[in-house]
Design a protein around this motif. Structure first.
Motif, PDB file in Angstrom:
ATOM      1  N   THR A 192      48.827  -7.300  11.435  1.00  9.91           N
ATOM      2  CA  THR A 192      49.837  -8.237  10.964  1.00  9.91           C
ATOM      3  C   THR A 192      50.269  -7.739   9.591  1.00  9.91           C
ATOM      4  O   THR A 192      49.496  -7.090   8.880  1.00  9.91           O
ATOM      5  CB  THR A 192      49.319  -9.688  10.844  1.00  9.91           C
ATOM      6  OG1 THR A 192      48.255  -9.726   9.902  1.00  9.91           O
ATOM      7  CG2 THR A 192      48.875 -10.233  12.185  1.00  9.91           C
ATOM      8  N   LEU A 193      51.510  -8.030   9.236  1.00  7.01           N
ATOM      9  CA  LEU A 193      52.063  -7.589   7.963  1.00  7.01           C
ATOM     10  C   LEU A 193      52.477  -8.792   7.128  1.00  7.01           C
ATOM     11  O   LEU A 193      52.874  -9.820   7.674  1.00  7.01           O
ATOM     12  CB  LEU A 193      53.303  -6.711   8.189  1.00  7.01           C
ATOM     13  CG  LEU A 193      53.142  -5.487   9.084  1.00  7.01           C
ATOM     14  CD1 LEU A 193      54.474  -4.759   9.196  1.00  7.01           C
ATOM     15  CD2 LEU A 193      52.066  -4.567   8.552  1.00  7.01           C
ATOM     16  N   ALA A 194      52.404  -8.644   5.823  1.00 11.48           N
ATOM     17  CA  ALA A 194      52.876  -9.665   4.890  1.00 11.48           C
ATOM     18  C   ALA A 194      53.247  -8.975   3.582  1.00 11.48           C
ATOM     19  O   ALA A 194      52.822  -7.853   3.326  1.00 11.48           O
ATOM     20  CB  ALA A 194      51.794 -10.718   4.643  1.00 11.48           C
ATOM     21  N   ARG A 195      54.049  -9.659   2.786  1.00 10.98           N
ATOM     22  CA  ARG A 195      54.359  -9.141   1.454  1.00 10.98           C
ATOM     23  C   ARG A 195      53.300  -9.643   0.484  1.00 10.98           C
ATOM     24  O   ARG A 195      52.754 -10.724   0.650  1.00 10.98           O
ATOM     25  CB  ARG A 195      55.727  -9.628   0.983  1.00 10.98           C
ATOM     26  CG  ARG A 195      56.857  -9.073   1.792  1.00 10.98           C
ATOM     27  CD  ARG A 195      58.206  -9.363   1.229  1.00 10.98           C
ATOM     28  NE  ARG A 195      58.352 -10.692   0.660  1.00 10.98           N
ATOM     29  CZ  ARG A 195      59.426 -11.086   0.002  1.00 10.98           C
ATOM     30  NH1 ARG A 195      60.426 -10.257  -0.173  1.00 10.98           N
ATOM     31  NH2 ARG A 195      59.519 -12.299  -0.469  1.00 10.98           N
ATOM     32  N   THR A 196      53.029  -8.848  -0.526  1.00  5.77           N
ATOM     33  CA  THR A 196      52.099  -9.250  -1.569  1.00  5.77           C
ATOM     34  C   THR A 196      52.555  -8.606  -2.868  1.00  5.77           C
ATOM     35  O   THR A 196      53.420  -7.736  -2.860  1.00  5.77           O
ATOM     36  CB  THR A 196      50.642  -8.842  -1.211  1.00  5.77           C
ATOM     37  OG1 THR A 196      49.746  -9.446  -2.128  1.00  5.77           O
ATOM     38  CG2 THR A 196      50.463  -7.341  -1.185  1.00  5.77           C
ATOM     39  N   LEU A 197      51.996  -9.032  -3.951  1.00  5.71           N
ATOM     40  CA  LEU A 197      52.312  -8.428  -5.242  1.00  5.71           C
ATOM     41  C   LEU A 197      51.367  -7.271  -5.508  1.00  5.71           C
ATOM     42  O   LEU A 197      50.186  -7.316  -5.144  1.00  5.71           O
ATOM     43  CB  LEU A 197      52.184  -9.459  -6.361  1.00  5.71           C
ATOM     44  CG  LEU A 197      53.193 -10.607  -6.314  1.00  5.71           C
ATOM     45  CD1 LEU A 197      52.895 -11.608  -7.427  1.00  5.71           C
ATOM     46  CD2 LEU A 197      54.611 -10.085  -6.438  1.00  5.71           C
ATOM     47  N   CYS A 198      51.877  -6.245  -6.152  1.00  7.12           N
ATOM     48  CA  CYS A 198      51.056  -5.126  -6.591  1.00  7.12           C
ATOM     49  C   CYS A 198      50.010  -5.684  -7.567  1.00  7.12           C
ATOM     50  O   CYS A 198      50.336  -6.473  -8.447  1.00  7.12           O
ATOM     51  CB  CYS A 198      51.945  -4.090  -7.270  1.00  7.12           C
ATOM     52  SG  CYS A 198      51.075  -2.615  -7.808  1.00  7.12           S
ATOM     53  N   GLU A 199      48.731  -5.310  -7.395  1.00  5.24           N
ATOM     54  CA  GLU A 199      47.667  -5.844  -8.239  1.00  5.24           C
ATOM     55  C   GLU A 199      47.076  -4.820  -9.198  1.00  5.24           C
ATOM     56  O   GLU A 199      46.703  -5.146 -10.305  1.00  5.24           O
ATOM     57  CB  GLU A 199      46.540  -6.391  -7.365  1.00  5.24           C
ATOM     58  CG  GLU A 199      46.931  -7.618  -6.571  1.00  5.24           C
ATOM     59  CD  GLU A 199      45.764  -8.162  -5.770  1.00  5.24           C
ATOM     60  OE1 GLU A 199      44.640  -8.224  -6.311  1.00  5.24           O
ATOM     61  OE2 GLU A 199      45.968  -8.520  -4.611  1.00  5.24           O
ATOM     62  N   PHE A 200      46.933  -3.579  -8.767  1.00  5.29           N
ATOM     63  CA  PHE A 200      46.275  -2.562  -9.567  1.00  5.29           C
ATOM     64  C   PHE A 200      47.235  -1.399  -9.810  1.00  5.29           C
ATOM     65  O   PHE A 200      48.050  -1.076  -8.960  1.00  5.29           O
ATOM     66  CB  PHE A 200      45.022  -2.035  -8.854  1.00  5.29           C
ATOM     67  CG  PHE A 200      44.040  -3.120  -8.518  1.00  5.29           C
ATOM     68  CD1 PHE A 200      43.203  -3.640  -9.480  1.00  5.29           C
ATOM     69  CD2 PHE A 200      43.976  -3.632  -7.241  1.00  5.29           C
ATOM     70  CE1 PHE A 200      42.306  -4.647  -9.181  1.00  5.29           C
ATOM     71  CE2 PHE A 200      43.088  -4.642  -6.919  1.00  5.29           C
ATOM     72  CZ  PHE A 200      42.247  -5.152  -7.890  1.00  5.29           C
TER      73      PHE A 200
END
Length: 174
Positions: free
Chosen positions: A124-132
């Protein structure tokens, strides 16, 4: 490759009030995918088990097998699609410029199908924010949840413009 139909595609109205689906991808972009990866078909959201999609975020920019975002950081309508060419699973990124130029990249190979066997999607795919390690990168990343017999694993991938590839958004992922 330039596709004028992609330039006129208004994504803000195409998915208003519903989830993003493969039919929202400009046909010219799908033509590029099929030319590079013959037989490509996006995984079908209808084939997911409820347990695999529990808690999934779906919206006009996220649709389990496809996500839209500015992953490249260039203001493009970027799309990432999970599917299969019949022999293996593929995760493909499409960068569609405002002029309609389409740049397609293989993000990674995936399992052809998930733990439920033939026809069941493997991610499954989702958007997320860059963390590192996010300096000088687009702030959006794609979250790829792998569905397999050993359980679910999650990877966050971001576009690395220097390498011209998606890389892990994990500590020391560079």
């Amino acid at each position: 490759m330039v596709a004028s139909s992609a330039a006129s595609h208004d994504s803000s109205q195409a998915t208003s009030g519903r989830i993003l689906v493969i039919g929202d991808v400009p046909e010219a972009a799908l033509d590029v995918v099929r030319a590079r990866w013959p037989g490509f078909t996006a995984f079908s959201p209808a084939n997911y088990l409820a347990a695999d999609t529990a808690g999934a975020i779906i919206s006009r920019d996220e649709g389990l097998v496809i996500v839209r975002g500015n992953f490249e950081g260039a203001g493009n309508e970027d799309l990432i699609i999970a599917g299969s060419d019949g022999t293996r699973g593929l995760l493909i990124a499409l960068f569609i410029s405002p002029r309609g130029e389409i740049d397609a990249h293989l993000v990674s190979y995936l399992a052809k199908h998930g733990p439920s066997g033939e026809g069941s999607p493997s991610v499954t795919l989702a958007r997320t924010l860059c963390e590192f390690s996010c300096a000088n990168r687009a702030q959006l990343a794609v979250s790829v949840t792998t569905l397999d017999v050993s359980g679910k694993t999650v990877r966050h991938l971001y576009w690395d413009p220097t390498r011209r590839e998606f890389s892990s958004d994990e500590p020391r992922g560079d």
